[in-house]
Design an enzyme around this catalytic site. Structure first.
Site, PDB file in Angstrom:
ATOM      1  N   THR A   1      32.357  -0.791  59.748  1.00 11.79           N
ATOM      2  CA  THR A   1      31.891   0.234  58.813  1.00 11.79           C
ATOM      3  C   THR A   1      32.832   0.312  57.615  1.00 11.79           C
ATOM      4  OG1 THR A   1      31.159   1.486  60.770  1.00 11.79           O
ATOM      5  CG2 THR A   1      31.083   2.618  58.667  1.00 11.79           C
TER       6      THR A   1
ATOM      7  N   CYS B   1      43.096  -9.273  49.060  1.00 14.10           N
ATOM      8  CA  CYS B   1      42.714 -10.560  49.657  1.00 14.10           C
ATOM      9  C   CYS B   1      41.316 -10.401  50.257  1.00 14.10           C
ATOM     10  CB  CYS B   1      43.742 -10.951  50.720  1.00 14.10           C
ATOM     11  SG  CYS B   1      43.690 -12.700  51.188  1.00 14.10           S
TER      12      CYS B   1
ATOM     13  N   TYR C   1      43.360  -4.945  69.047  1.00 16.18           N
ATOM     14  CA  TYR C   1      43.592  -4.506  67.668  1.00 16.18           C
ATOM     15  C   TYR C   1      43.827  -3.002  67.588  1.00 16.18           C
ATOM     16  CZ  TYR C   1      42.463  -2.526  63.195  1.00 16.18           C
ATOM     17  OH  TYR C   1      42.504  -1.760  62.070  1.00 16.18           O
TER      18      TYR C   1
ATOM     19  N   GLY D   1      26.052   3.943  63.439  1.00 15.28           N
ATOM     20  CA  GLY D   1      25.696   2.752  64.203  1.00 15.28           C
ATOM     21  C   GLY D   1      26.684   2.422  65.309  1.00 15.28           C
TER      22      GLY D   1
ATOM     23  N   ASP E   1      43.084  -7.453  62.744  1.00 16.48           N
ATOM     24  CA  ASP E   1      41.640  -7.353  62.542  1.00 16.48           C
ATOM     25  C   ASP E   1      41.212  -8.456  61.572  1.00 16.48           C
ATOM     26  OD1 ASP E   1      42.651  -6.491  60.122  1.00 16.48           O
ATOM     27  OD2 ASP E   1      41.405  -4.686  60.013  1.00 16.48           O
TER      28      ASP E   1
ATOM     29  N   GLU F   1      40.222   4.522  63.422  1.00 18.62           N
ATOM     30  CA  GLU F   1      40.117   3.093  63.719  1.00 18.62           C
ATOM     31  C   GLU F   1      38.796   2.767  64.413  1.00 18.62           C
ATOM     32  OE1 GLU F   1      41.828   0.744  62.643  1.00 18.62           O
ATOM     33  OE2 GLU F   1      43.522   1.852  61.810  1.00 18.62           O
TER      34      GLU F   1
END
Length: 344
Positions: free
Chosen positions: A41, A190, A118, A79, A136, A35
């Site tokens: 990412t 979606c 989250y 990153g 999220d 997670e």
């Protein structure tokens, strides 16, 4: 409407779930690591990082005690490096405050460094079957389209309300699958960019946006602030078979990470040679130059790379050979891209 979601989503997820390495068990360390890696990412980019990370640091104790340079090298290219630093801080808290066992209570999970609402909801539901939603961007998009709700997805109150409404309909004994089904629907059907695949959606009969033909109007998008643009000159200083690297300041963008030497502004050739001379590396020639761009969330770097051969290894830099650069020293992508060019 939301009460109908488990009955529609769980059978769909059982049939269509992707085979992802972090779904093969419900070990909290594995779910937590995935997670954190998946924040900002893409899934395909994370697969390799996840497997390499666990091969080197297979459990929370190994993560807690890992040298920082090992952590940063494992994270190189992902990153948002504060994520891996907080990951280690949280692992140290688990070792010191919870006897090495990942806590099961939502409040205790939420209290760990780097874990927000989250991530805490995802871990609690997937690993411990707690009826706690993980909201999220994917889940927000699904629910805002489903209900044709024009509320801003950037509003923390909207996210909190949706979390509470979803938590109320979590199916006992299937909380982890329900969390992952909602994520999966947003990630694969979606979709965030382009038209959603409504024909493949198990919720299309319920979806108000689909009924109205307004899928692309939701979620509403606040206007983006323009990125600040900064110009920098990056130096690839080569002395024999070694290149110069140094540590960035301990605060600010890419804090404390390794970098190639750089200066603000785009220097012309003569200016770059003078700068290198001031560093005491005694430049002997220019191999090439290249222009590159690197985009952070709020900042864009326009970069000029200059490759110089040098006669002296100035002591303010660390001089690393190819093996160290490949296996020991982690460079952010903004700088690593110039090493990749150097190898061409």
């Amino acid at each position: 409407m939301l009460k109908q979601l488990p009955g529609l989503l769980l059978p769909w997820f059982a049939e269509h779930r992707r085979d992802l390495p972090w779904r093969r068990d419900r070990e909290p360390y594995h779910v937590w690591l995935s997670e954190i890696m998946l924040q900002q990412t893409r899934v395909e980019a994370v697969r390799g990082y996840y497997l390499r990370f666990l091969e080197r640091l297979p459990d929370i104790a190994a993560l807690a005690s890992a040298p920082e340079d090992v952590l940063l090298k494992l994270w190189e290219g992902l990153g948002y490096y504060s994520r891996v630093r907080n990951l280690q801080k949280a692992a140290q808290c688990v070792m010191e405050q919870h006897g090495g066992e990942f806590p099961q209570e939502l409040s205790a999970i939420r209290a760990l460094p780097g874990i927000g609402d989250y991530t805490a909801g995802a871990i609690a539901s997937i690993c411990f079957e707690a009826p706690t939603a993980a909201v999220d961007g994917n889940v927000l998009r699904v629910i805002l389209r489903l209900t044709a709700c024009a509320d801003s997805p950037a509003d923390v109150r909207v996210r909190r309300r949706i979390g509470e409404e979803l938590s109320a309909v979590y199916p006992a004994g299937h909380c982890g699958d329900f969390t992952q089904a909602l994520m999966e629907l947003g990630a694969t059907v979606c979709l965030p960019n382009g038209a959603p695949q409504c024909g493949a959606c198990p919720l299309r009969a319920l979806c108000e946006a689909h009924a109205q033909g307004t899928e692309l109007q939701f979620p509403t998008k606040p206007p983006k602030k323009p990125r600040r643009i900064e110009q920098r000159t990056v130096f690839v200083l080569q002395c024999g078979d070694r290149l110069a690297v140094c540590k960035r300041p301990s605060r600010g963008l890419l804090a404390g990470l390794w970098q190639l030497p750089d200066v603000p502004g785009k220097l012309e050739t003569a200016e770059a040679l003078r700068q290198a001379e001031q560093w005491g590396v005694h430049p002997t020639g220019i191999l090439k130059t290249a222009e590159r761009t690197h985009i952070f969330t709020h900042v864009q770097w326009d970069l000029r790379g200059i490759w110089l051969t040098c006669a002296a290894e100035a002591p303010q830099f660390t001089w690393a050979d190819e093996n160290a650069l490949q296996h020991e020293i982690g460079l952010p992508t903004a700088y690593r891209q110039f090493l990749d060019l150097h190898a061409e």
